[in-house]
Design an enzyme around this catalytic site. Structure first.
Site, PDB file in Angstrom:
ATOM      1  N   LEU A 127       0.843  -1.200   0.000  1.00  0.00           N
ATOM      2  CA  LEU A 127       0.000   0.000   0.000  1.00  0.00           C
ATOM      3  C   LEU A 127       0.881   1.254   0.000  1.00  0.00           C
ATOM      4  N   GLU A 129       3.776   4.201  -0.087  1.00  0.00           N
ATOM      5  CA  GLU A 129       4.779   4.722  -1.021  1.00  0.00           C
ATOM      6  C   GLU A 129       5.624   5.754  -0.281  1.00  0.00           C
ATOM      7  N   GLY A 133       2.418   7.558   3.080  1.00  0.00           N
ATOM      8  CA  GLY A 133       2.455   6.586   4.176  1.00  0.00           C
ATOM      9  C   GLY A 133       1.154   6.656   4.945  1.00  0.00           C
ATOM     10  N   GLN A 281      10.416  -3.868  46.717  1.00  0.00           N
ATOM     11  CA  GLN A 281       9.032  -3.559  46.339  1.00  0.00           C
ATOM     12  C   GLN A 281       8.964  -2.655  45.103  1.00  0.00           C
ATOM     13  N   GLN A 344      15.217  -2.021  31.951  1.00  0.00           N
ATOM     14  CA  GLN A 344      15.511  -1.381  33.240  1.00  0.00           C
ATOM     15  C   GLN A 344      15.708  -2.433  34.335  1.00  0.00           C
ATOM     16  N   GLY A 348      22.378  -2.753  33.707  1.00  0.00           N
ATOM     17  CA  GLY A 348      23.370  -2.646  32.626  1.00  0.00           C
ATOM     18  C   GLY A 348      23.357  -3.859  31.706  1.00  0.00           C
ATOM     19  N   GLU A 371       1.359  -0.700   9.928  1.00  0.00           N
ATOM     20  CA  GLU A 371      -0.113  -0.865   9.790  1.00  0.00           C
ATOM     21  C   GLU A 371      -0.831   0.373  10.312  1.00  0.00           C
ATOM     22  N   THR A 373       0.429   4.385  11.923  1.00  0.00           N
ATOM     23  CA  THR A 373       1.052   4.821  13.182  1.00  0.00           C
ATOM     24  C   THR A 373      -0.032   4.935  14.261  1.00  0.00           C
TER      25      THR A 373
HETATM   26  N1  CAA Z   1     -13.197  -0.140   5.686  1.00  0.00           N
HETATM   27  C1  CAA Z   1     -13.709   0.074   4.441  1.00  0.00           C
HETATM   28  N2  CAA Z   1     -13.725   1.284   3.859  1.00  0.00           N
HETATM   29  C2  CAA Z   1     -13.227   2.313   4.554  1.00  0.00           C
HETATM   30  C3  CAA Z   1     -12.693   2.165   5.841  1.00  0.00           C
HETATM   31  C4  CAA Z   1     -12.691   0.880   6.405  1.00  0.00           C
HETATM   32  N3  CAA Z   1     -12.180   0.654   7.626  1.00  0.00           N
HETATM   33  N4  CAA Z   1     -12.283   3.358   6.287  1.00  0.00           N
HETATM   34  C5  CAA Z   1     -12.555   4.243   5.304  1.00  0.00           C
HETATM   35  N5  CAA Z   1     -13.120   3.599   4.252  1.00  0.00           N
HETATM   36  C6  CAA Z   1     -13.569   4.182   2.985  1.00  0.00           C
HETATM   37  C7  CAA Z   1     -14.372   5.457   3.208  1.00  0.00           C
HETATM   38  O1  CAA Z   1     -15.726   5.170   3.417  1.00  0.00           O
HETATM   39  C8  CAA Z   1     -14.113   6.195   1.915  1.00  0.00           C
HETATM   40  O2  CAA Z   1     -14.928   5.686   0.890  1.00  0.00           O
HETATM   41  P1  CAA Z   1     -16.111   6.578   0.209  1.00  0.00           P
HETATM   42  O3  CAA Z   1     -15.449   7.783  -0.330  1.00  0.00           O
HETATM   43  O4  CAA Z   1     -16.654   5.688  -0.845  1.00  0.00           O
HETATM   44  O5  CAA Z   1     -17.042   6.868   1.337  1.00  0.00           O
HETATM   45  C9  CAA Z   1     -12.691   5.812   1.547  1.00  0.00           C
HETATM   46  O6  CAA Z   1     -12.416   4.583   2.225  1.00  0.00           O
HETATM   47  C10 CAA Z   1     -11.672   6.847   1.962  1.00  0.00           C
HETATM   48  O7  CAA Z   1     -11.829   7.028   3.369  1.00  0.00           O
HETATM   49  P2  CAA Z   1     -11.319   8.326   4.123  1.00  0.00           P
HETATM   50  O8  CAA Z   1     -11.876   9.539   3.450  1.00  0.00           O
HETATM   51  O9  CAA Z   1     -11.570   8.133   5.560  1.00  0.00           O
HETATM   52  O10 CAA Z   1      -9.768   8.233   3.777  1.00  0.00           O
HETATM   53  P3  CAA Z   1      -8.558   9.157   4.184  1.00  0.00           P
HETATM   54  O11 CAA Z   1      -7.785   9.453   2.962  1.00  0.00           O
HETATM   55  O12 CAA Z   1      -9.015  10.288   5.052  1.00  0.00           O
HETATM   56  O13 CAA Z   1      -7.588   8.170   5.015  1.00  0.00           O
HETATM   57  C11 CAA Z   1      -6.810   6.797   6.793  1.00  0.00           C
HETATM   58  C12 CAA Z   1      -7.981   7.278   5.925  1.00  0.00           C
HETATM   59  C13 CAA Z   1      -7.475   6.172   7.991  1.00  0.00           C
HETATM   60  C14 CAA Z   1      -5.901   7.913   7.240  1.00  0.00           C
HETATM   61  C15 CAA Z   1      -6.003   5.745   5.987  1.00  0.00           C
HETATM   62  O14 CAA Z   1      -5.333   6.380   4.912  1.00  0.00           O
HETATM   63  C16 CAA Z   1      -5.031   5.011   6.840  1.00  0.00           C
HETATM   64  O15 CAA Z   1      -5.411   4.064   7.523  1.00  0.00           O
HETATM   65  N6  CAA Z   1      -3.713   5.400   6.800  1.00  0.00           N
HETATM   66  C17 CAA Z   1      -2.675   4.639   7.439  1.00  0.00           C
HETATM   67  C18 CAA Z   1      -2.002   3.772   6.399  1.00  0.00           C
HETATM   68  C19 CAA Z   1      -1.712   2.398   6.900  1.00  0.00           C
HETATM   69  O16 CAA Z   1      -2.290   1.923   7.872  1.00  0.00           O
HETATM   70  N7  CAA Z   1      -0.825   1.724   6.210  1.00  0.00           N
HETATM   71  C20 CAA Z   1      -0.502   0.380   6.557  1.00  0.00           C
HETATM   72  C21 CAA Z   1       0.399  -0.194   5.514  1.00  0.00           C
HETATM   73  S1  CAA Z   1       0.595  -1.921   5.748  1.00  0.00           S
HETATM   74  C22 CAA Z   1       1.857  -2.125   6.853  1.00  0.00           C
HETATM   75  O17 CAA Z   1       2.299  -1.226   7.509  1.00  0.00           O
HETATM   76  C23 CAA Z   1       2.385  -3.544   6.883  1.00  0.00           C
HETATM   77  C24 CAA Z   1       2.884  -4.134   8.094  1.00  0.00           C
HETATM   78  O18 CAA Z   1       2.640  -3.673   9.176  1.00  0.00           O
HETATM   79  C25 CAA Z   1       3.597  -5.370   8.052  1.00  0.00           C
HETATM   80  P1  FAD Z   2       4.347   9.627   7.833  1.00  0.00           P
HETATM   81  O1  FAD Z   2       2.994   9.403   7.303  1.00  0.00           O
HETATM   82  O2  FAD Z   2       5.243  10.575   7.089  1.00  0.00           O
HETATM   83  O3  FAD Z   2       4.246  10.089   9.351  1.00  0.00           O
HETATM   84  C1  FAD Z   2       5.270  10.818  10.034  1.00  0.00           C
HETATM   85  C2  FAD Z   2       4.711  11.221  11.407  1.00  0.00           C
HETATM   86  O4  FAD Z   2       3.577  12.101  11.209  1.00  0.00           O
HETATM   87  C3  FAD Z   2       4.197  10.027  12.209  1.00  0.00           C
HETATM   88  O5  FAD Z   2       4.452  10.236  13.573  1.00  0.00           O
HETATM   89  C4  FAD Z   2       2.693  10.069  11.985  1.00  0.00           C
HETATM   90  O6  FAD Z   2       1.961   9.474  13.021  1.00  0.00           O
HETATM   91  C5  FAD Z   2       2.453  11.571  11.920  1.00  0.00           C
HETATM   92  N1  FAD Z   2       1.231  11.925  11.176  1.00  0.00           N
HETATM   93  C6  FAD Z   2       0.983  11.795   9.835  1.00  0.00           C
HETATM   94  N2  FAD Z   2      -0.257  12.197   9.555  1.00  0.00           N
HETATM   95  C7  FAD Z   2      -0.821  12.605  10.713  1.00  0.00           C
HETATM   96  C8  FAD Z   2      -2.096  13.131  11.087  1.00  0.00           C
HETATM   97  N3  FAD Z   2      -3.071  13.294  10.185  1.00  0.00           N
HETATM   98  N4  FAD Z   2      -2.321  13.432  12.392  1.00  0.00           N
HETATM   99  C9  FAD Z   2      -1.344  13.240  13.332  1.00  0.00           C
HETATM  100  N5  FAD Z   2      -0.128  12.738  13.035  1.00  0.00           N
HETATM  101  C10 FAD Z   2       0.127  12.427  11.746  1.00  0.00           C
HETATM  102  N6  FAD Z   2       3.547  -0.533   4.239  1.00  0.00           N
HETATM  103  C11 FAD Z   2       2.954  -1.395   3.380  1.00  0.00           C
HETATM  104  O7  FAD Z   2       2.130  -1.004   2.566  1.00  0.00           O
HETATM  105  N7  FAD Z   2       3.263  -2.726   3.420  1.00  0.00           N
HETATM  106  C12 FAD Z   2       4.143  -3.232   4.297  1.00  0.00           C
HETATM  107  O8  FAD Z   2       4.374  -4.446   4.289  1.00  0.00           O
HETATM  108  C13 FAD Z   2       4.798  -2.342   5.202  1.00  0.00           C
HETATM  109  N8  FAD Z   2       5.722  -2.815   6.084  1.00  0.00           N
HETATM  110  C14 FAD Z   2       6.460  -1.920   6.806  1.00  0.00           C
HETATM  111  C15 FAD Z   2       7.575  -2.372   7.527  1.00  0.00           C
HETATM  112  C16 FAD Z   2       8.375  -1.473   8.198  1.00  0.00           C
HETATM  113  C17 FAD Z   2       9.579  -1.968   8.945  1.00  0.00           C
HETATM  114  C18 FAD Z   2       8.079  -0.082   8.153  1.00  0.00           C
HETATM  115  C19 FAD Z   2       8.970   0.934   8.847  1.00  0.00           C
HETATM  116  C20 FAD Z   2       6.980   0.364   7.467  1.00  0.00           C
HETATM  117  C21 FAD Z   2       6.159  -0.547   6.779  1.00  0.00           C
HETATM  118  N9  FAD Z   2       5.083  -0.115   6.004  1.00  0.00           N
HETATM  119  C22 FAD Z   2       4.461  -0.969   5.141  1.00  0.00           C
HETATM  120  C23 FAD Z   2       4.759   1.307   5.943  1.00  0.00           C
HETATM  121  C24 FAD Z   2       4.074   1.843   7.187  1.00  0.00           C
HETATM  122  O9  FAD Z   2       2.736   1.459   7.226  1.00  0.00           O
HETATM  123  C25 FAD Z   2       4.246   3.368   7.189  1.00  0.00           C
HETATM  124  O10 FAD Z   2       5.602   3.613   7.500  1.00  0.00           O
HETATM  125  C26 FAD Z   2       3.333   4.046   8.158  1.00  0.00           C
HETATM  126  O11 FAD Z   2       1.991   3.926   7.750  1.00  0.00           O
HETATM  127  C27 FAD Z   2       3.685   5.528   8.331  1.00  0.00           C
HETATM  128  O12 FAD Z   2       3.894   6.182   7.118  1.00  0.00           O
HETATM  129  P2  FAD Z   2       5.217   7.081   6.913  1.00  0.00           P
HETATM  130  O13 FAD Z   2       6.366   6.237   7.282  1.00  0.00           O
HETATM  131  O14 FAD Z   2       5.173   7.666   5.554  1.00  0.00           O
HETATM  132  O15 FAD Z   2       5.093   8.229   7.990  1.00  0.00           O
END
Ligand code: CAA
Ligand code: FAD
Length: 387
Positions: A127, A129, A133, A281, A344, A348, A371, A373
């Site tokens: 997901l 890029e 993120g 304690q 902790q 050491g 997944e 932050t």
């Molecule tokens: N289930 C289904 N649809 C959903 C949904 C959910 N939980 N949450 C939102 N949607 C839908 C909304 O209804 C909307 O659709 P419509 O326009 O048709 O109504 C659409 O998705 C867009 O929703 P938002 O407007 O709420 O989207 P947004 O751009 O404001 O972003 C966000 C939402 C919660 C910030 C989302 O971008 C997010 O979760 N960001 C974090 C990214 C992330 O978790 N990345 C994980 C990568 S994987 C990884 O890291 C791997 C690993 O650990 C090993």
């Molecule tokens: P940014 O989005 O740039 O965030 C920087 C800081 O700003 C963070 O503290 C964040 O919490 C804060 N921030 C951003 N937006 C807001 C807001 N609206 N309000 C308050 N605070 C905000 N992705 C995949 O798709 N697949 C994978 O398998 C995968 N595996 C991963 C494995 C590792 C080891 C790592 C480090 C990352 C992985 N990720 C993967 C990506 C991961 O999900 C992202 O790194 C994460 O979602 C955060 O995105 P970013 O690194 O661009 O941080």
């Protein structure tokens, strides 16, 4: 009259015992080396696959074990207790395949879930890029329809187990004018022409799990590899995270349990001021707090897993999104606190690589970041509460 206990069923307890025994025997002995060398834990992969524990969530109709969400949590928890890097084998196999389970055609499920269930290949999820993120919908990777095919171009960042996995769920933009509704999900194979991988990121923890870019250069794939209809990929991606953030909670629980168990053993042995330090304690209160935070996070995670399972079985579960984010957030924050306290408690010695708790502390940190932050989890929870 007897009442059922509010606890996992006997089969879940038995599963825990099985996985713990396997993890203690075959995974834990290599955990420090995996951390030190950064090599993928092939021993763990072979042991998990041989025991059919590498992807227990795959339904029986697709050749899997058909275990429920709590069972998947228990597997990941117990593997993470021994080695966090290895726990990403079952966790990422689930993350990569839930998009298919939720949205793919039956044909696509059959083609791709069966090899995962047989242990012939792992499945990653792409997901993020470099510039997208937290704001995942800002992705730029493009998929352009060309007859019966799509052509993909772009670069996915931070992809866990990239290069090792055979299969990838890739989210890409099919309609740049439509925002989140212009994103679609696809299955990309490692062997597809034009797929390559960036160098391994040099990380603080989970060093045995490679994190690499997945680079897509004119990758031409059949149109039937699209998961669900065009434009539904972002929803599928987020709906997937509703189920899989719970697996990261499980990983965090396991890491924290490993650190707590080690620290409890240590304080009973280590003597200062003429007695075991466990008799002070100040340390007893720390240990009580660690166990209390862990158990609270565990109960929340298991409740979230029950909701995930109900949703997978077709029930409408309105608060799944909240529970999934809450579990991931609570468990990862607890894991960071517990592992830091474990260091902790060892003084050491805890700060050195001669003991496992500093590795656990470094491994715990990622669970607050990936997944989504924990800031994003709080945003998701608040949105649910305020909508
Ligand atoms: N289930 C289904 N649809 C959903 C949904 C959910 N939980 N949450 C939102 N949607 C839908 C909304 O209804 C909307 O659709 P419509 O326009 O048709 O109504 C659409 O998705 C867009 O929703 P938002 O407007 O709420 O989207 P947004 O751009 O404001 O972003 C966000 C939402 C919660 C910030 C989302 O971008 C997010 O979760 N960001 C974090 C990214 C992330 O978790 N990345 C994980 C990568 S994987 C990884 O890291 C791997 C690993 O650990 C090993
Ligand atoms: P940014 O989005 O740039 O965030 C920087 C800081 O700003 C963070 O503290 C964040 O919490 C804060 N921030 C951003 N937006 C807001 C807001 N609206 N309000 C308050 N605070 C905000 N992705 C995949 O798709 N697949 C994978 O398998 C995968 N595996 C991963 C494995 C590792 C080891 C790592 C480090 C990352 C992985 N990720 C993967 C990506 C991961 O999900 C992202 O790194 C994460 O979602 C955060 O995105 P970013 O690194 O661009 O941080």
């Amino acid at each position: 009259m007897s009442f059922p206990l509010y606890a996992p069923a006997e089969e879940h307890q038995m599963l825990r015992e099985t996985v713990r025994a396997l993890a203690d025997e075959k995974i834990a002995p290599h955990a420090a080396e995996v951390d030190e060398t950064g090599e993928f834990p092939w021993d763990a992969y072979k042991a998990l696959t041989a025991a059919d524990l590498h992807a227990v969530h795959v339904p029986e109709e697709y050749g899997g074990a058909g275990a429920d969400a709590l069972a998947a949590v228990i597997v990941i928890e117990e593997v993470a207790r021994a080695c966090a890097s290895s726990s990403l084998i079952p966790a990422v196999n689930k993350l990569g395949t839930v998009p298919l389970l939720l949205s793919a055609s039956d044909d696509l499920k059959r083609r791709y879930l069966a090899p995962v269930a047989r242990g012939e290949g792992m499945f990653s999820y792409a997901l993020s890029e470099a510039e997208a993120g937290s704001d995942a919908a800002a992705m730029k990777t493009r998929a352009v329809r060309d007859g019966d095919h799509y052509v993909l171009n772009g670069s996915k960042m931070w992809i866990t187990n990239a290069g090792i996995s055979e299969f990838y769920t890739v989210m890409a933009v099919t309609d740049p004018e439509a925002g989140a509704r212009g994103i679609s999900a696809f299955v990309v194979e490692k062997g597809d022409e034009g797929v390559s991988f960036g160098p391994k990121e040099k990380k603080l923890g989970i060093k045995g799990s490679p994190t690499r870019q997945v680079i897509l250069e004119n990758v031409r794939i059949p149109a039937d590899r699209m998961i669900g209809p065009e434009g539904t990929g972002f929803k599928t991606a987020l709906a997937t995270l509703d189920h899989t953030r719970i697996t990261i909670a499980a990983q965090a629980l396991g890491i924290a349990q490993g650190a707590l168990d080690y620290a409890v053993g240590y304080v009973k042995e280590r003597r200062q001021f003429g007695k075991p330090i466990a008799e002070f304690q100040g340390l007893q209160f720390m240990i009580a707090d660690m166990a209390m935070k862990l158990e609270a996070a565990r109960q929340l995670t298991y409740a979230a897993a029950a909701k995930s399972e109900a949703a997978m079985q077709g029930e409408k579960v309105a608060d799944l999104t909240f529970f999934s984010s809450a579990a991931k957030c609570a468990a990862s924050d607890a894991a960071m606190e517990i592992t830091t306290d474990a260091v902790q408690l060892l003084g050491g010695y805890g700060y050195t690589r001669d003991y496992p708790v500093e590795r656990m502390m470094r491994d715990a940190k990622i669970t607050q970041i990936y997944e989504g932050t924990n800031q994003i989890q709080r945003m998701v929870m608040a949105r649910q509460l305020l909508k």
